[in-house]
Motif scaffolding. Structure first.
Motif, PDB file in Angstrom:
ATOM      1  N   ASN A  78       0.995  -0.952  -0.076  1.00  0.00           N
ATOM      2  CA  ASN A  78       0.094   0.150   0.084  1.00  0.00           C
ATOM      3  C   ASN A  78       0.948   1.401  -0.097  1.00  0.00           C
ATOM      4  N   GLY A  79       0.745   2.309  -0.981  1.00  0.00           N
ATOM      5  CA  GLY A  79       1.620   3.153  -1.165  1.00  0.00           C
ATOM      6  C   GLY A  79       1.554   4.609  -0.443  1.00  0.00           C
ATOM      7  N   ASN A  80       0.824   4.616   0.711  1.00  0.00           N
ATOM      8  CA  ASN A  80       0.729   5.705   1.500  1.00  0.00           C
ATOM      9  C   ASN A  80       1.814   6.031   2.157  1.00  0.00           C
ATOM     10  N   GLY A  81       3.124   6.055   1.413  1.00  0.00           N
ATOM     11  CA  GLY A  81       4.128   6.240   2.152  1.00  0.00           C
ATOM     12  C   GLY A  81       5.273   6.614   1.435  1.00  0.00           C
ATOM     13  N   GLU A  82       6.490   6.702   1.737  1.00  0.00           N
ATOM     14  CA  GLU A  82       7.659   7.089   0.969  1.00  0.00           C
ATOM     15  C   GLU A  82       8.932   5.952   1.122  1.00  0.00           C
ATOM     16  N   MET A  83       9.572   5.692   0.129  1.00  0.00           N
ATOM     17  CA  MET A  83      10.900   4.896   0.113  1.00  0.00           C
ATOM     18  C   MET A  83      11.609   5.434  -1.208  1.00  0.00           C
ATOM     19  N   THR A  84      12.523   6.435  -1.022  1.00  0.00           N
ATOM     20  CA  THR A  84      13.393   6.891  -2.119  1.00  0.00           C
ATOM     21  C   THR A  84      14.146   5.708  -2.767  1.00  0.00           C
ATOM     22  N   GLY A  85      14.639   5.983  -3.905  1.00  0.00           N
ATOM     23  CA  GLY A  85      15.442   5.071  -4.711  1.00  0.00           C
ATOM     24  C   GLY A  85      14.920   3.902  -5.410  1.00  0.00           C
ATOM     25  N   MET A  86      13.489   3.689  -5.185  1.00  0.00           N
ATOM     26  CA  MET A  86      12.841   2.722  -5.432  1.00  0.00           C
ATOM     27  C   MET A  86      12.861   2.456  -6.992  1.00  0.00           C
ATOM     28  N   HIS A  87      12.468   3.540  -7.896  1.00  0.00           N
ATOM     29  CA  HIS A  87      12.503   3.711  -9.349  1.00  0.00           C
ATOM     30  C   HIS A  87      13.897   3.043  -9.812  1.00  0.00           C
ATOM     31  N   TRP A  88      14.953   3.195  -9.223  1.00  0.00           N
ATOM     32  CA  TRP A  88      16.128   2.532  -9.711  1.00  0.00           C
ATOM     33  C   TRP A  88      16.360   1.289  -9.409  1.00  0.00           C
ATOM     34  N   VAL A  89      15.893   0.976  -8.096  1.00  0.00           N
ATOM     35  CA  VAL A  89      16.112  -0.366  -7.741  1.00  0.00           C
ATOM     36  C   VAL A  89      15.297  -1.299  -8.783  1.00  0.00           C
ATOM     37  N   ASN A  90      13.983  -0.955  -9.109  1.00  0.00           N
ATOM     38  CA  ASN A  90      13.234  -1.533  -9.972  1.00  0.00           C
ATOM     39  C   ASN A  90      13.622  -1.631 -11.376  1.00  0.00           C
ATOM     40  N   ASP A  91      14.480  -0.728 -11.573  1.00  0.00           N
ATOM     41  CA  ASP A  91      14.961  -0.831 -13.204  1.00  0.00           C
ATOM     42  C   ASP A  91      16.399  -1.399 -13.180  1.00  0.00           C
ATOM     43  N   GLY A  92      17.428  -0.802 -12.291  1.00  0.00           N
ATOM     44  CA  GLY A  92      18.568  -1.088 -12.285  1.00  0.00           C
ATOM     45  C   GLY A  92      18.706  -2.455 -11.455  1.00  0.00           C
ATOM     46  N   GLY A  93      18.050  -2.775 -10.404  1.00  0.00           N
ATOM     47  CA  GLY A  93      18.117  -4.240  -9.751  1.00  0.00           C
ATOM     48  C   GLY A  93      19.080  -3.899  -8.623  1.00  0.00           C
ATOM     49  N   MET A 109      15.926  15.614   4.624  1.00  0.00           N
ATOM     50  CA  MET A 109      17.205  15.750   5.349  1.00  0.00           C
ATOM     51  C   MET A 109      17.953  14.419   5.219  1.00  0.00           C
ATOM     52  N   ALA A 110      17.431  13.251   5.731  1.00  0.00           N
ATOM     53  CA  ALA A 110      17.979  12.024   5.740  1.00  0.00           C
ATOM     54  C   ALA A 110      18.728  11.894   4.056  1.00  0.00           C
ATOM     55  N   HIS A 111      17.933  11.962   3.254  1.00  0.00           N
ATOM     56  CA  HIS A 111      18.620  11.752   1.857  1.00  0.00           C
ATOM     57  C   HIS A 111      19.755  12.797   1.541  1.00  0.00           C
ATOM     58  N   HIS A 112      19.707  14.137   2.335  1.00  0.00           N
ATOM     59  CA  HIS A 112      20.706  14.963   1.959  1.00  0.00           C
ATOM     60  C   HIS A 112      21.949  14.553   2.656  1.00  0.00           C
ATOM     61  N   MET A 134      22.084   8.013  -5.128  1.00  0.00           N
ATOM     62  CA  MET A 134      20.892   7.798  -4.918  1.00  0.00           C
ATOM     63  C   MET A 134      20.281   6.870  -3.497  1.00  0.00           C
ATOM     64  N   PRO A 135      20.367   7.601  -2.716  1.00  0.00           N
ATOM     65  CA  PRO A 135      20.143   6.852  -1.319  1.00  0.00           C
ATOM     66  C   PRO A 135      18.777   6.224  -1.171  1.00  0.00           C
ATOM     67  N   VAL A 136      18.733   5.100  -0.304  1.00  0.00           N
ATOM     68  CA  VAL A 136      17.140   4.484  -0.105  1.00  0.00           C
ATOM     69  C   VAL A 136      16.891   5.071   1.282  1.00  0.00           C
ATOM     70  N   ILE A 137      15.880   5.983   1.408  1.00  0.00           N
ATOM     71  CA  ILE A 137      15.234   6.468   2.649  1.00  0.00           C
ATOM     72  C   ILE A 137      13.995   6.098   2.520  1.00  0.00           C
ATOM     73  N   ALA A 138      13.536   5.689   4.132  1.00  0.00           N
ATOM     74  CA  ALA A 138      12.142   5.399   3.922  1.00  0.00           C
ATOM     75  C   ALA A 138      11.586   5.882   5.285  1.00  0.00           C
ATOM     76  N   GLU A 139      10.188   6.068   5.525  1.00  0.00           N
ATOM     77  CA  GLU A 139       9.817   6.766   6.515  1.00  0.00           C
ATOM     78  C   GLU A 139       8.469   6.199   7.019  1.00  0.00           C
ATOM     79  N   THR A 140       8.241   6.399   8.368  1.00  0.00           N
ATOM     80  CA  THR A 140       6.623   6.177   9.141  1.00  0.00           C
ATOM     81  C   THR A 140       6.379   7.689   9.941  1.00  0.00           C
ATOM     82  N   TYR A 141       4.927   7.569  10.098  1.00  0.00           N
ATOM     83  CA  TYR A 141       4.783   8.960  10.798  1.00  0.00           C
ATOM     84  C   TYR A 141       4.671   8.897  12.319  1.00  0.00           C
ATOM     85  N   ASP A 142       5.223   9.657  12.857  1.00  0.00           N
ATOM     86  CA  ASP A 142       5.444   9.801  14.228  1.00  0.00           C
ATOM     87  C   ASP A 142       4.891  11.046  14.924  1.00  0.00           C
ATOM     88  N   GLY A 143       3.716  11.435  14.239  1.00  0.00           N
ATOM     89  CA  GLY A 143       3.376  12.762  14.630  1.00  0.00           C
ATOM     90  C   GLY A 143       2.370  12.769  16.243  1.00  0.00           C
TER      91      GLY A 143
END
Length: 366
Positions: A78-93, A109-112, A134-143
């Motif tokens: 379920n895509g209600n979130g973020e993980m960066t770098g997924m597009h390249w992982v899916n293409d480049g492996g 900030m974590a990506h930077h 192209m770092p892999v950064i993922a999140e969940t909400y702690d608000g």
């Protein structure tokens, strides 16, 4: 933080044979580090706190002196979130970076900061070649537990988590990116587990780390027992509003398409504790293999050779993933400590009561 009990410590008999540490760090070479920030009490004041957040850093190949591809696959239940770098992982492996887990408003900030670490760590490679980070950064909400809009994660917190990464036993519960997380309306957070898998007489490991921040109480199931139907005190949600990130590591040689299939099995793993993959949950998974070590593709010849497992041998590997994910989620809750909500103020995310949990399990002869 003092060592906290885990699911097996209190007598929960999860199936499968774990590795020595029963952690993702049982996969040879994998290191994990944390930065945990817990400051202040009371209702939230944006920019001031209270702060209950952090960063978890997973280094699949430790701190090797040169970047090497980490073969990987991803899956979003379920895509209600973020993980960066997924597009390249899916293409480049593959990916080249640490994996960092944090809160929803600190992904940038974590990506930077992770990019900065990579450029400094692999200075020679970046200076001699036209490489990209192209770092892999993922999140969940702690608000609910943290002043998430205050964006308290800074560059130094991310770098500290990466620099502190180690092998061996690692902390769980209110640590790292899992510090301010809630799971099945109990205090949740960071959890880990592993399994030994034997292939052709050789032992391999499957290891999992979760950032568990999902589910509502009525769904909670432990080893087949409908625990949430019995432990009904201190509910805090009217509907699900969290997420779960699952990171699966292994030293079994696999091709990227096989790792994508491995990542899919995390959905079955989180389903074992009761989740249907709710609409408001970002259920995003990544699987990586530390096998097939080689130089970065830009420096290799046209034809490459990789070792990989026969698809017909995957059933025990899939089972190991499902078992490890399930146990990791419960470990996160067992290790967690009660924490006060900042919004709405006046309630608490209670840690699951071990004795009450075991009483329910015994009612079902578990």
């Amino acid at each position: 933080m003092s060592a906290r009990k885990r699911a097996r410590d209190i007598g929960l008999d999860f199936p499968g044979v774990p590795g020595h540490f029963n952690a993702i760090t049982d996969v040879p070479g994998v290191k994990v580090g944390y930065t945990t920030i817990i400051e202040g009490e009371g209702p939230v004041v944006i920019g001031e706190g209270p702060i209950r957040t952090g960063v978890t850093a997973i280094l699949p190949r430790g701190t090797k002196e040169k970047m090497q591809p980490v073969w990987a696959g991803t899956y979003s239940l379920n895509g209600n979130g973020e993980m960066t770098g997924m597009h390249w992982v899916n293409d480049g492996g593959y990916f080249l970076s640490p994996i960092c887990l944090t809160n929803t408003h600190s992904v940038g900030m974590a990506h930077h900061a992770t990019t900065k670490w990579m450029i400094e760590k692999y200075k020679e490679q970046f200076s001699e070649h036209h490489l990209w980070a192209m770092p892999v950064i993922a999140e969940t909400y702690d608000g609910l537990l943290n002043d998430i809009n205050g964006q308290h994660i800074k560059e130094e917190h991310v770098l500290s988590a990466i620099h502190s990464a180690k092998s061996g036993a690692i902390a769980e519960g209110n640590v790292g990116g899992g510090t301010g997380m809630i799971c099945y309306e109990f205090k949740g957070g960071t959890g880990t587990s592993s399994r030994i898998v034997e292939l052709n007489g050789e032992q391999h490991h499957v290891g999992v780390l979760v950032q568990a921040n999902y589910g509502i109480r009525d769904w909670l199931t432990v080893l087949g027992v409908p625990v949430g139907k019995h432990l009904t005190e201190h509910k805090i949600l009217s509907k699900e509003q969290g997420s779960i990130i699952v990171i699966i590591g292994t030293d079994i040689p696999m091709l990227p398409h096989q790792l994508k299939r491995l990542a899919k099995r995390a959905a079955i793993g989180i389903g074992r504790s009761g989740s249907p993959g709710g609409n408001n949950s970002g259920d995003i998974f990544l699987a990586f293999s530390t096998a097939n070590q080689m130089d970065i593709p830009q420096l290799l010849e046209d034809k490459l050779t990789m070792t990989f497992v026969n698809d017909e041998s995957f059933d025990p590997i899939y089972e190991a993933v499902c078992q490890s994910v399930d146990e990791s989620v419960i470990n996160a809750m067992i290790a967690a400590k009660t924490m006060s909500l900042v919004k709405p103020f006046g309630k608490k995310a209670h840690a699951i009561d071990h004795e009450k949990l075991l009483k329910v399990m015994k009612q079902y002869t578990r």
